[in-house]
Design a protein around this motif. Structure first.
Motif, PDB file in Angstrom:
ATOM      1  N   VAL A  22       0.831  -1.203   0.000  1.00 33.36           N
ATOM      2  CA  VAL A  22       0.000   0.000   0.000  1.00 33.36           C
ATOM      3  C   VAL A  22       0.862   1.248   0.000  1.00 33.36           C
ATOM      4  N   ALA A  23       1.919   1.243   0.840  1.00 34.64           N
ATOM      5  CA  ALA A  23       2.800   2.403   0.943  1.00 34.64           C
ATOM      6  C   ALA A  23       3.486   2.690  -0.385  1.00 34.64           C
ATOM      7  N   ILE A  24       3.973   1.588  -1.045  1.00 34.41           N
ATOM      8  CA  ILE A  24       4.648   1.778  -2.342  1.00 34.41           C
ATOM      9  C   ILE A  24       3.677   2.327  -3.376  1.00 34.41           C
ATOM     10  N   SER A  25       2.446   1.755  -3.372  1.00 37.03           N
ATOM     11  CA  SER A  25       1.424   2.227  -4.322  1.00 37.03           C
ATOM     12  C   SER A  25       1.106   3.698  -4.092  1.00 37.03           C
ATOM     13  N   LEU A  26       0.926   4.030  -2.786  1.00 30.42           N
ATOM     14  CA  LEU A  26       0.629   5.425  -2.462  1.00 30.42           C
ATOM     15  C   LEU A  26       1.783   6.339  -2.848  1.00 30.42           C
ATOM     16  N   TYR A  27       3.016   5.840  -2.672  1.00 29.60           N
ATOM     17  CA  TYR A  27       4.185   6.661  -2.985  1.00 29.60           C
ATOM     18  C   TYR A  27       4.190   7.058  -4.454  1.00 29.60           C
ATOM     19  N   PHE A  28       3.896   6.096  -5.333  1.00 31.47           N
ATOM     20  CA  PHE A  28       3.938   6.393  -6.762  1.00 31.47           C
ATOM     21  C   PHE A  28       2.688   7.126  -7.245  1.00 31.47           C
ATOM     22  N   LEU A  29       1.595   6.973  -6.493  1.00 34.18           N
ATOM     23  CA  LEU A  29       0.353   7.628  -6.912  1.00 34.18           C
ATOM     24  C   LEU A  29       0.074   8.918  -6.130  1.00 34.18           C
ATOM     25  N   ARG A  30       1.000   9.270  -5.223  1.00 36.38           N
ATOM     26  CA  ARG A  30       0.700  10.351  -4.283  1.00 36.38           C
ATOM     27  C   ARG A  30       0.458  11.693  -4.951  1.00 36.38           C
ATOM     28  N   ASP A  31       1.217  12.031  -6.022  1.00 37.84           N
ATOM     29  CA  ASP A  31       1.000  13.318  -6.685  1.00 37.84           C
ATOM     30  C   ASP A  31      -0.386  13.386  -7.316  1.00 37.84           C
ATOM     31  N   THR A  32      -0.797  12.276  -7.902  1.00 35.29           N
ATOM     32  CA  THR A  32      -2.143  12.220  -8.496  1.00 35.29           C
ATOM     33  C   THR A  32      -3.206  12.390  -7.415  1.00 35.29           C
ATOM     34  N   ILE A  33      -2.997  11.685  -6.286  1.00 37.58           N
ATOM     35  CA  ILE A  33      -3.953  11.776  -5.174  1.00 37.58           C
ATOM     36  C   ILE A  33      -3.995  13.197  -4.618  1.00 37.58           C
ATOM     37  N   LEU A  34      -2.816  13.817  -4.505  1.00 33.26           N
ATOM     38  CA  LEU A  34      -2.730  15.175  -3.977  1.00 33.26           C
ATOM     39  C   LEU A  34      -3.484  16.158  -4.863  1.00 33.26           C
ATOM     40  N   ASN A  35      -3.245  16.089  -6.157  1.00 27.51           N
ATOM     41  CA  ASN A  35      -3.919  17.011  -7.080  1.00 27.51           C
ATOM     42  C   ASN A  35      -5.430  16.785  -7.090  1.00 27.51           C
ATOM     43  N   GLN A  36      -5.823  15.515  -6.938  1.00 33.71           N
ATOM     44  CA  GLN A  36      -7.250  15.216  -6.885  1.00 33.71           C
ATOM     45  C   GLN A  36      -7.870  15.783  -5.614  1.00 33.71           C
ATOM     46  N   ALA A  37      -7.130  15.707  -4.498  1.00 32.15           N
ATOM     47  CA  ALA A  37      -7.624  16.254  -3.228  1.00 32.15           C
ATOM     48  C   ALA A  37      -7.793  17.766  -3.319  1.00 32.15           C
ATOM     49  N   ILE A  38      -6.822  18.436  -3.939  1.00 31.53           N
ATOM     50  CA  ILE A  38      -6.916  19.894  -4.107  1.00 31.53           C
ATOM     51  C   ILE A  38      -8.106  20.250  -4.991  1.00 31.53           C
ATOM     52  N   ALA A  39      -8.322  19.451  -6.046  1.00 28.45           N
ATOM     53  CA  ALA A  39      -9.461  19.695  -6.938  1.00 28.45           C
ATOM     54  C   ALA A  39     -10.780  19.530  -6.185  1.00 28.45           C
ATOM     55  N   ASN A  40     -10.848  18.518  -5.312  1.00 31.49           N
ATOM     56  CA  ASN A  40     -12.063  18.297  -4.521  1.00 31.49           C
ATOM     57  C   ASN A  40     -12.315  19.463  -3.558  1.00 31.49           C
ATOM     58  N   ILE A  41     -11.251  19.945  -2.909  1.00 28.12           N
ATOM     59  CA  ILE A  41     -11.391  21.082  -1.997  1.00 28.12           C
ATOM     60  C   ILE A  41     -11.840  22.315  -2.764  1.00 28.12           C
ATOM     61  N   SER A  42     -11.249  22.527  -3.936  1.00 24.05           N
ATOM     62  CA  SER A  42     -11.612  23.684  -4.762  1.00 24.05           C
ATOM     63  C   SER A  42     -13.083  23.630  -5.167  1.00 24.05           C
ATOM     64  N   SER A  43     -13.542  22.435  -5.546  1.00 29.05           N
ATOM     65  CA  SER A  43     -14.941  22.278  -5.940  1.00 29.05           C
ATOM     66  C   SER A  43     -15.883  22.534  -4.764  1.00 29.05           C
ATOM     67  N   LYS A  44     -15.524  22.029  -3.571  1.00 30.39           N
ATOM     68  CA  LYS A  44     -16.348  22.222  -2.378  1.00 30.39           C
ATOM     69  C   LYS A  44     -16.404  23.699  -2.001  1.00 30.39           C
ATOM     70  N   MET A  45     -15.293  24.399  -2.086  1.00 24.89           N
ATOM     71  CA  MET A  45     -15.250  25.820  -1.759  1.00 24.89           C
ATOM     72  C   MET A  45     -16.146  26.633  -2.692  1.00 24.89           C
ATOM     73  N   GLU A  46     -16.198  26.223  -3.944  1.00 25.16           N
ATOM     74  CA  GLU A  46     -17.020  26.955  -4.912  1.00 25.16           C
ATOM     75  C   GLU A  46     -18.503  26.674  -4.705  1.00 25.16           C
ATOM     76  N   LEU A  47     -18.863  25.408  -4.498  1.00 25.64           N
ATOM     77  CA  LEU A  47     -20.268  25.046  -4.374  1.00 25.64           C
ATOM     78  C   LEU A  47     -20.864  25.456  -3.022  1.00 25.64           C
ATOM     79  N   LYS A  48     -20.119  25.220  -1.955  1.00 26.89           N
ATOM     80  CA  LYS A  48     -20.659  25.440  -0.615  1.00 26.89           C
ATOM     81  C   LYS A  48     -20.425  26.854  -0.096  1.00 26.89           C
ATOM     82  N   TYR A  49     -19.280  27.450  -0.478  1.00 30.19           N
ATOM     83  CA  TYR A  49     -18.920  28.748   0.095  1.00 30.19           C
ATOM     84  C   TYR A  49     -18.794  29.860  -0.942  1.00 30.19           C
ATOM     85  N   ASP A  50     -19.092  29.552  -2.221  1.00 28.27           N
ATOM     86  CA  ASP A  50     -19.022  30.548  -3.299  1.00 28.27           C
ATOM     87  C   ASP A  50     -17.658  31.246  -3.295  1.00 28.27           C
ATOM     88  N   SER A  51     -16.614  30.447  -3.148  1.00 26.40           N
ATOM     89  CA  SER A  51     -15.254  30.981  -3.060  1.00 26.40           C
ATOM     90  C   SER A  51     -14.326  30.204  -3.988  1.00 26.40           C
TER      91      SER A  51
END
Length: 655
Positions: A22-51
């Motif tokens: 799991v750790a090795i998989s996460l290590y190689f996929l971590r940048d993708t996961i990180l960018n996806q997390a930022i995209a999710n936060i950005s979407s939530k901020m726009e929909l819920k907080y109009d920001s």
């Protein structure tokens, strides 16, 4: 067959391999996961907080490090809330695996966080709104569990090593501005040191914060100092609330945060040196507390929040043990208990905050006392309110009076009322004044009427009436404002003779203490107190005392007043300058005033203060015959042809 021990070892090996994969998989996929997390936060901020939430660049450094640049959070219709140029952090991977997010290290360079309000538009308003589901379920929350979860999350976000440079916190409340700039903040090896620059519209200062902080062990010991000459000034409050405050230093220590079973306990203390407060509602002068310390123990359970009675609040030499609780087990109940253990009277006087009790300066006393207060209020059973105040004294004696010399009540003195900061004309309280009236010369009807309206138990109480306080508290809580007081004649007398009419906390506290000293040391007899009261209270526009009042309204001596006239004089004491509004244009009482008169008469009759012979007057009309008649707005009735009557102006008095 494999033994149990061998099976356990095999399971642990497989589990280890699983985590490695799991750790090795996460290590190689971590940048993708990180960018996806930022995209999710950005979407939530726009929909819920109009920001808009944006990060220019985000990438991992090493196994657990994270580097972000140009972090921005901006509401679409308001000013930017957060802007961070560079943020580098690391997280605890093992905590993350079990579902907890814990920051290891943190570096921030160049950025700001600002709260801005322009008119009614706030750049942080959207983030203050509560979720509807949260509002519905808020009463069902376990206070201990909720508090512990919040504290744990906050402390997990506090890194064990931190380096912050050039981070600015800004506040702009419609032009009321305050800026706190962190030049340098370092937390290393549990040692914290911070340099701050404070700037407002009225002052600039440099602060230093240093001490010990261990977020993982949930302990801290932090102190605030001023690097410049003088005290630390508190920003923003002066412009926003007209509250000027400062202090020399503050210390905050957290010794223990422990959750055992269903109960959360927080122990520690906070202290402050030379706290200075200035606000028109508190006192006319600066209030200074030289040394204050609060050793606290907060207890939270599933259905209560409390400050435990083992806590101690110390103001100079005064020690107070408070117990404060909010309970929701069945009904919502508020509790307050205050205990002052055996204390020397002189230590108490010397420890009173400067500026809050100016009339006690120079007072000296012998003996000791202890005090206990028990207050409970159930919002569903307001009539069952508990208010029990007890003071036990031993050899307590005033040996020297301060600014307020209560002994003057027993001799001739000059009284001058202060109304809206204006000193009124002098009134001599003594036989040399022709308008001074002894108690024996005042109509018994007036004495009974005034005692009924103002203080029925005057001759039996010692300055205060617990039941009156209870009813006052109930009424004020129900109306959510100060709509009913509980002043006795003793309190009114002290306020008139020794204090001002200013509505400040200082004046009220001094009034309570002076009344206690006056009544419990028997400085003046009840008869003398009542006599002075009748001769100093305001009874109309520039009318002081019953001697002036009886002639102003009725052209009579106080001994000649009939019952109807006495009832009128007793009823107008709360608002004597508005007496004319009780009369119609024919010079007789309006209906509401007649009802008040009847109500008062019935009370006095039920209490045995009046008999049927006394109330024969009811067929008579109350007529103002003295100079006060000119204040009434009477209708002019012509007695001869209109053209033969000269023009008479309609005088009105703005009182």
């Amino acid at each position: 067959m494999k033994t149990v021990k061998q099976k356990i070892l095999l399971f642990l090996k497989l589990l280890t391999v699983f985590f490695i994969v799991v750790a090795i998989s996460l290590y190689f996929l971590r940048d993708t996961i990180l960018n996806q997390a930022i995209a999710n936060i950005s979407s939530k901020m726009e929909l819920k907080y109009d920001s808009n939430f944006t990060v220019k660049q985000a990438n991992f450094e090493g196994f657990s490090g994270l580097r972000l640049t140009e972090i921005t959070l901006k509401p679409k219709k308001a000013d930017t809330l957060i802007n961070i140029k560079k943020l580098t952090t690391s997280i605890n991977v093992w905590k993350l695996i079990v579902g907890e997010f814990q920051v290891g290290t943190l570096e921030i360079q160049n950025g700001f966080v600002q709260l801005v309000q322009k008119g009614d538009i706030k750049n942080f308003a959207a983030f203050l709104k509560k979720d509807k589901n949260e509002l519905v379920n808020s009463r069902k929350k376990d206070y201990a569990e909720l508090a512990y979860r919040i504290i744990s999350r906050i402390l997990n976000l506090v890194p064990t090593d931190m380096n912050v440079e050039n981070l600015i916190f800004k506040l702009d409340d419609n032009g009321k501005k305050a800026t706190i700039k962190i030049d340098k903040l370092v937390l290393q090896n549990k040692k914290l040191e911070t340099s701050l620059n404070i700037k407002t519209n009225s002052f600039t200062q440099r602060w230093k914060i240093k001490g010990f902080a261990d977020p993982r062990e949930q302990k801290a010991d932090i102190r605030f100092f001023n690097l410049d000459t003088g005290a630390i000034k508190v920003p923003y409050l002066d412009e926003r609330y007209n509250l000027i405050s400062s202090f020399d230093s503050i210390r905050l220590k957290i010794d223990n945060i422990d959750r055992t079973g269903n109960e959360l306990r927080i122990d520690g203390f906070t202290s402050i040196a030379n706290l200075k407060i200035n606000h028109p509602r508190i006192a006319r002068k600066n209030v200074i507390i030289k040394n204050a310390r609060f050793d606290y123990r907060f207890l939270l359970g599933s259905d209560f929040i409390s400050v435990d009675s083992t806590s101690t609040l110390q103001l100079n030499k005064i020690k107070i043990h408070p117990y404060i609780a909010y309970e929701t087990a069945q009904d919502t109940v508020y509790k307050l208990k205050v205990a002052i253990p055996k204390t020397k009277a002189q230590d108490f006087i010397n420890s009173l905050p400067d500026g809050l009790f100016t009339n006690f300066q120079g007072m000296e006393a012998d003996g000791t006392f202890d005090y206990y207060l028990d207050f409970q209020y159930n919002i569903n059973k307001p009539k069952e309110l508990v208010f029990d105040s007890k003071l036990k004294k031993k050899n307590l004696k005033i040996t020297k009076y301060g600014t307020a010399n209560l002994n003057k009540l027993n001799s001739e003195f000059v009284y001058r009322a202060i109304i809206e900061d204006v000193l009124q004309r002098p009134v001599l309280v003594g036989n040399a004044n022709p308008n001074y009236i002894s108690l024996e010369q005042i109509s018994p009807y007036l004495q009974k009427s005034v005692l009924t309206t103002e203080d029925p138990s005057f001759f039996s109480h010692r300055g205060f009436i617990n039941e009156a306080f209870k009813q006052s508290i109930i009424k004020n809580i129900k109306t959510k404002k100060f709509s009913r007081g509980a002043s006795t004649i003793s309190m009114q007398l002290v306020k008139n003779v020794f204090l001002t009419r200013e509505k400040t906390l200082s004046r009220k506290l001094e009034e309570i203490l002076l009344v206690y000293v006056l009544e419990n040391n028997r400085i003046a007899s009840k008869e003398r107190m009542l006599e002075v009261y009748f001769n100093v209270i305001e009874w109309g526009p520039n009318i002081y005392g019953i001697g002036e009042a009886s002639r102003f309204y009725f052209n009579k001596n106080p001994s000649e007043l009939n019952l109807k006239e006495c009832l009128f004089l007793a009823r107008i004491i709360p608002s004597p300058k508005k007496f004319m509004y009780q009369f119609n244009d024919e010079g007789t009482l309006k209906e509401f005033a007649v009802q008040q008169e009847s109500f008062l008469t019935n009370i006095m009759t039920r209490r045995g203060l009046l008999s049927s012979k006394d109330t024969i007057y009811k067929q008579q009309k109350l007529l103002i015959s003295g100079p006060a008649k000119s204040y009434l707005r009477l209708k002019v009735t012509p007695s001869s042809p209109i053209d033969s009557i000269p023009f008479l102006p309609d005088f009105e008095f703005d009182l």
